[in-house]
Write a protein that holds these residues in place. Sequence first.
Motif: not given
Length: 394
Positions: A22-28, A124-134, A136-144
Motif C-alpha cells: 500500500x502507498x503510505x496515505x492509504x495505509x494510514x 506508534x504503529x504509523x511511526x514504524x511504518x513511516x520509518x520502514x517505508x522512507x 525506499x519510498x522517495x515520495x516520503x523523502x520528497x515531502x520533507x
Amino acid sequence: MPAPQPPGGLEDFLADPANAVLDLSTAVARCARALDVPRAQVYLADLQQNRLVPLDDGTPAIAVDGTVAGWAYRTLALRVAESARDGITAWLPLLDGAERLGVLAVHAPFLDAPLLRRARALAALLAMMITSKRAYKDTVVQRTRAEPMRLPAEMLRAFLPPRTIGNTRVVSTAVLEPAYEIGGDAFDHCLTRTDLHATIVDAMGHNLLSGLTTAVALAACRNGRRTGWDLPDLIGTVDSALEQWLPDQFCTGVLTRLDLAQGILRWSNCGHPPPLLIRGNRLVEGALEREPDPPMGLSAAFRTAPRQVHETALEPGDRVLLYTDGLTEARLADGSEFGLERFADSVIRATSAGEVAPETLRRLIRLVLEGQSDRLRDDATILLLEWRPPGRGH
C-alpha cells in the motif's frame, strides 16, 4: 480483559499481506479505520525542522514554531485544541524510538480515554511504518524537502543515522547545516547493549571529494566498530582506508564511547575542537580539553605516537557537546562570531528550562541560521549526548 477486536480490526489489517504494498496515505487511512480512530492526518517534519508537512496534497504545511501542532512536536507531548470543523483535534508526536518524525492529528467530535489510547497506538504503529517505508519510498523523502539537494549532500545524507537515538539511560541527537549543501561534515551514533558510540567528522574542503572523504571515514569507523574494535583501532581503520583510497585527503574528528551503566566517557580527539561538558547548568571549563592527535588520514610520518584515548566519569544529567568550527565561527546579524560562550549559554538555558535535547539543538541551529540569512558559509554540525541513568537523581 480487553474487548476482542471487531472483524476488520487491527489484527486483520496487520495479517493482510496486501498491506505491504500500500502507498503510505492509504495505509494510514486503513490503519486508522482498523483502530476505530476518526479522521487522522500525518504531518512529517521537513529536513530543517521548520515545518510540519502533510503527507497528503491539498493540506497546508504547519510551522513548527508558534503552533499547537508544533508544540506537540517540540515537547513530545499530547496537545488538544478545539476545531471548528471536527470539534476537537488531538495532536500527538510521531516518534520512532527517540527520533521525532512529525505529528499525528486526530480529528473527532469528542475525545475520551479509550479514543486517546487508540490514537496513541495509531501514532506508534504509523511511526514504524513511516520509518520502514522512507528507506525506499522517495515520495516520503520528497515531502520533507523544501529545495533541491546538491550531490555531495545527497551522498553524505545516505550515510547518516537518525538525528536522534536513545534509551532509558542516554539520548544522542544531532543537527547538520546547511541542510542541502553540506560538504564534509557528518555525525554518527549507535547503541549497543552496554555502550553509546558517537562520532563527529569534518573533512577538508567543501565539495564532492570532501563528502567522499567523510563517507569513507564513516564506513571505516562503522566497520571497525561492528567488528568489536576499540577506539584506537577504529581510528587506525580510518587512517588506513584514507591512506589507501584517498591519500591526499584527511579529516578531523572526535570519536567517543560511553558506558551506559557507569557513565564512563572515553574519547579520542583527532585534530578537532575539544568537546564541551555541561553539568549542573554550567559549562565545566576545559573538562574535556586534551592535546589533540593529528587528523585522520595523514600519513604515518605525521603520527609519532599511538592514538590517545582519554577518559572521564560523567554525572547523571551531564550533557556533552561535539561540534565543528563552522558553528562557533558563524557570524550573527551584528557581525560578531557566534562563539563558544554563546553556544554553551544557549544549551545551558535550554537545559535549565527542561527542554528536550533534540529541541535544544533545533532551536540553537535556527538561532545561528537567522544571523546568516539561512545560509551558512561553512558546514556546522552539533551532536549532543546526555547521560540520564534511571534511579540516579540529577
